[in-house]
Design a protein around this motif. Sequence first.
Motif, PDB file in Angstrom:
ATOM      1  N   THR A   1       1.964 -23.714 -30.946  1.00  0.00           N
ATOM      2  CA  THR A   1       0.527 -23.642 -31.196  1.00  0.00           C
ATOM      3  C   THR A   1       0.138 -24.543 -32.364  1.00  0.00           C
ATOM      4  O   THR A   1       0.982 -24.923 -33.187  1.00  0.00           O
ATOM      5  CB  THR A   1       0.115 -22.199 -31.513  1.00  0.00           C
ATOM      6  OG1 THR A   1       0.750 -21.790 -32.731  1.00  0.00           O
ATOM      7  CG2 THR A   1       0.527 -21.251 -30.398  1.00  0.00           C
ATOM      8  N   SER A   2      -1.134 -24.863 -32.440  1.00  0.00           N
ATOM      9  CA  SER A   2      -1.649 -25.645 -33.557  1.00  0.00           C
ATOM     10  C   SER A   2      -2.750 -24.911 -34.297  1.00  0.00           C
ATOM     11  O   SER A   2      -3.404 -25.479 -35.163  1.00  0.00           O
ATOM     12  CB  SER A   2      -2.168 -27.004 -33.057  1.00  0.00           C
ATOM     13  OG  SER A   2      -3.219 -26.822 -32.129  1.00  0.00           O
ATOM     14  N   SER A   3      -2.987 -23.646 -33.972  1.00  0.00           N
ATOM     15  CA  SER A   3      -3.965 -22.824 -34.686  1.00  0.00           C
ATOM     16  C   SER A   3      -3.390 -21.437 -34.885  1.00  0.00           C
ATOM     17  O   SER A   3      -2.427 -21.042 -34.227  1.00  0.00           O
ATOM     18  CB  SER A   3      -5.283 -22.729 -33.909  1.00  0.00           C
ATOM     19  OG  SER A   3      -5.185 -21.764 -32.867  1.00  0.00           O
TER      20      SER A   3
ATOM     21  N   SER B   1     -11.359 -26.673 -32.816  1.00  0.00           N
ATOM     22  CA  SER B   1     -11.612 -25.488 -33.642  1.00  0.00           C
ATOM     23  C   SER B   1     -10.776 -24.334 -33.124  1.00  0.00           C
ATOM     24  O   SER B   1     -10.335 -24.335 -31.968  1.00  0.00           O
ATOM     25  CB  SER B   1     -13.097 -25.091 -33.615  1.00  0.00           C
ATOM     26  OG  SER B   1     -13.436 -24.491 -32.370  1.00  0.00           O
ATOM     27  N   LYS B   2     -10.560 -23.395 -33.977  1.00  0.00           N
ATOM     28  CA  LYS B   2      -9.915 -22.149 -33.577  1.00  0.00           C
ATOM     29  C   LYS B   2     -10.831 -21.417 -32.592  1.00  0.00           C
ATOM     30  O   LYS B   2     -12.054 -21.454 -32.736  1.00  0.00           O
ATOM     31  CB  LYS B   2      -9.681 -21.307 -34.838  1.00  0.00           C
ATOM     32  CG  LYS B   2      -8.845 -20.070 -34.663  1.00  0.00           C
ATOM     33  CD  LYS B   2      -8.642 -19.440 -36.036  1.00  0.00           C
ATOM     34  CE  LYS B   2      -7.864 -18.134 -35.964  1.00  0.00           C
ATOM     35  NZ  LYS B   2      -7.685 -17.573 -37.326  1.00  0.00           N
TER      36      LYS B   2
ATOM     37  N   VAL C   1      -5.060 -18.730 -28.686  1.00  0.00           N
ATOM     38  CA  VAL C   1      -4.647 -19.745 -29.657  1.00  0.00           C
ATOM     39  C   VAL C   1      -5.032 -21.125 -29.119  1.00  0.00           C
ATOM     40  O   VAL C   1      -5.363 -21.278 -27.946  1.00  0.00           O
ATOM     41  CB  VAL C   1      -3.122 -19.738 -29.928  1.00  0.00           C
ATOM     42  CG1 VAL C   1      -2.679 -18.441 -30.573  1.00  0.00           C
ATOM     43  CG2 VAL C   1      -2.346 -20.007 -28.637  1.00  0.00           C
ATOM     44  N   ILE C   2      -4.957 -22.119 -29.999  1.00  0.00           N
ATOM     45  CA  ILE C   2      -4.967 -23.514 -29.573  1.00  0.00           C
ATOM     46  C   ILE C   2      -3.514 -23.973 -29.524  1.00  0.00           C
ATOM     47  O   ILE C   2      -2.783 -23.833 -30.509  1.00  0.00           O
ATOM     48  CB  ILE C   2      -5.773 -24.399 -30.538  1.00  0.00           C
ATOM     49  CG1 ILE C   2      -7.229 -23.932 -30.586  1.00  0.00           C
ATOM     50  CG2 ILE C   2      -5.693 -25.860 -30.117  1.00  0.00           C
ATOM     51  CD1 ILE C   2      -7.984 -24.091 -29.292  1.00  0.00           C
TER      52      ILE C   2
ATOM     53  N   ASP D   1       7.599 -21.799 -37.123  1.00  0.00           N
ATOM     54  CA  ASP D   1       8.140 -22.439 -35.918  1.00  0.00           C
ATOM     55  C   ASP D   1       7.057 -22.767 -34.896  1.00  0.00           C
ATOM     56  O   ASP D   1       7.344 -23.273 -33.816  1.00  0.00           O
ATOM     57  CB  ASP D   1       9.206 -21.549 -35.278  1.00  0.00           C
ATOM     58  CG  ASP D   1       8.692 -20.133 -34.982  1.00  0.00           C
ATOM     59  OD1 ASP D   1       7.487 -19.866 -35.233  1.00  0.00           O
ATOM     60  OD2 ASP D   1       9.488 -19.296 -34.520  1.00  0.00           O
ATOM     61  N   GLY D   2       5.790 -22.475 -35.224  1.00  0.00           N
ATOM     62  CA  GLY D   2       4.684 -22.744 -34.315  1.00  0.00           C
ATOM     63  C   GLY D   2       4.463 -21.679 -33.265  1.00  0.00           C
ATOM     64  O   GLY D   2       3.532 -21.791 -32.465  1.00  0.00           O
ATOM     65  N   LEU D   3       5.291 -20.631 -33.238  1.00  0.00           N
ATOM     66  CA  LEU D   3       5.137 -19.545 -32.273  1.00  0.00           C
ATOM     67  C   LEU D   3       4.256 -18.440 -32.851  1.00  0.00           C
ATOM     68  O   LEU D   3       4.097 -18.319 -34.067  1.00  0.00           O
ATOM     69  CB  LEU D   3       6.503 -18.964 -31.894  1.00  0.00           C
ATOM     70  CG  LEU D   3       7.547 -19.945 -31.344  1.00  0.00           C
ATOM     71  CD1 LEU D   3       8.838 -19.198 -31.012  1.00  0.00           C
ATOM     72  CD2 LEU D   3       7.018 -20.682 -30.121  1.00  0.00           C
ATOM     73  N   ILE D   4       3.689 -17.617 -31.972  1.00  0.00           N
ATOM     74  CA  ILE D   4       2.876 -16.480 -32.392  1.00  0.00           C
ATOM     75  C   ILE D   4       3.769 -15.248 -32.489  1.00  0.00           C
ATOM     76  O   ILE D   4       4.516 -14.928 -31.562  1.00  0.00           O
ATOM     77  CB  ILE D   4       1.722 -16.233 -31.406  1.00  0.00           C
ATOM     78  CG1 ILE D   4       0.809 -17.453 -31.351  1.00  0.00           C
ATOM     79  CG2 ILE D   4       0.936 -14.993 -31.820  1.00  0.00           C
ATOM     80  CD1 ILE D   4       0.215 -17.865 -32.676  1.00  0.00           C
TER      81      ILE D   4
END
Length: 464
Positions: A117-119, A260-261, A135-136, A93-96
């Motif tokens: 997030t995307s990373s 980058s991460k 995060v990114i 889901d893109g969440l951490i």
Amino acid sequence: MSGVKSTTRSPFGLHPDIMENMPHDKCGVSIPVPGTDDSMTLVGLGINRSVWVKKFNGEEWGEWVSLNGTSSSGPAALKDEKDQLHIFIRGVDGLIWHRFEKEGEWSEWMHLGNVKTSSGPVAVINSEGLISVFVIGSNKAVWVNTQEGLRDSEGVCTSGKNFPTAEQEARAQNAESISTTNTGFDEDGGSHKPVELVQTAQSANESDADALKKSLVSNATAEANREWARVDALKTTTDGVHEMKYVWSGWENLGGVWTSKPSVSINHEGLLSVFVRGVDRGIYYASQETSAEHGLVWSDWVWLKGHMASVPKISTVTTADGMSVLTVRGMDKSFYIKKQTNDADGVEWGKWESVGGLWSSGPTVLSPYADTLELFGLGLDLSVWHKVYTSNAEGEYFWSAPECLRGRFSTSVSLAKDTSGLMHVFTRGFDQAIWYKKQHQDANNIATWGNWTSLGGAMLAYPC
């Protein structure tokens, strides 16, 4: 930041879809800091996209154990000051999401808030012994979320700062404060007053200025003592992991547009720095600073120049003398290093220096001593190669000749150092298993490398 803002739609003409699909340096396993008894834990991403854990008790390795869940990133794993293992992933889901272990029992997966997030996440322990996660975001900016404490089932904060219970929140503003005892923050102290009530006795012959100065010093000392008491003299909860709830600050946007991460380091003053690659292929960083008005704040982004490989693994270490060292793979497939120096004019960054050689993976660096760096990476032959940065008798620094550790692998190297100072190297083979090689001490007290050993598993490579 060269005019690059998080709201720029296509900075330098680079469309976000292209940024998302750039190749990454790959990693195969995450290793928290080893325990004081030479125990180790490996955390990897299985081919079923679940998180898998394998433990070493100091004598032998256990089996791979699945923690379930479905991750769209590699795991970030660390151990806190209570030796509890924490794992962070990016969900589908893109969440951490966060899961932790206490005395062999695992919590459920819990997300850290509704920021897409995307990373994958990067987690570190800050100077207070609390966890910060970087995060990114989906907007390509760096975001950070920091643990503020831990509540048990009774609402008592057992880690980090003290969060008042409902009973405490209902008290009058000038009521007696809560004193710290070995049973937690739940007993009134008749002699412990709030800081604003601490006053310095004034004698008739004292000037107003002296009285004010003493009052300010007394107040500041009392506040410092109370804050350290919150952090250091904490009650250890007996609750299980299902009754424990971590309290987080919420996500903070540090801005920028990055490809980058993040990589994060902590200096000798306990302040964090985060490093990323910009869309102009240069390296940028932001650091925590202290402000009299706002406390701990983040600096503006600073350009460190460079022309680096697409979405590189940025390896950051802090040496024993508190200086940061960056190592990154350049566009020409060579590793480049940039070091901080400290002189009478303050701390400054040096120039980018080539390590030499051609590499097919990102760098992994360890700094066991103030004047030594141990560097590992995959060569163009996909074997693990090792170089050492040290000084000679005249104090001149140089890189050793490269040492080949053989093998043929598919990801960057992960490193761990045991209590004897011997290094353990981990990477992923083309059979999807995790392989490792460790140093042994021979009869002449010289560290020599053993053979590669398979630890099994079926793991995915993931962006470092």
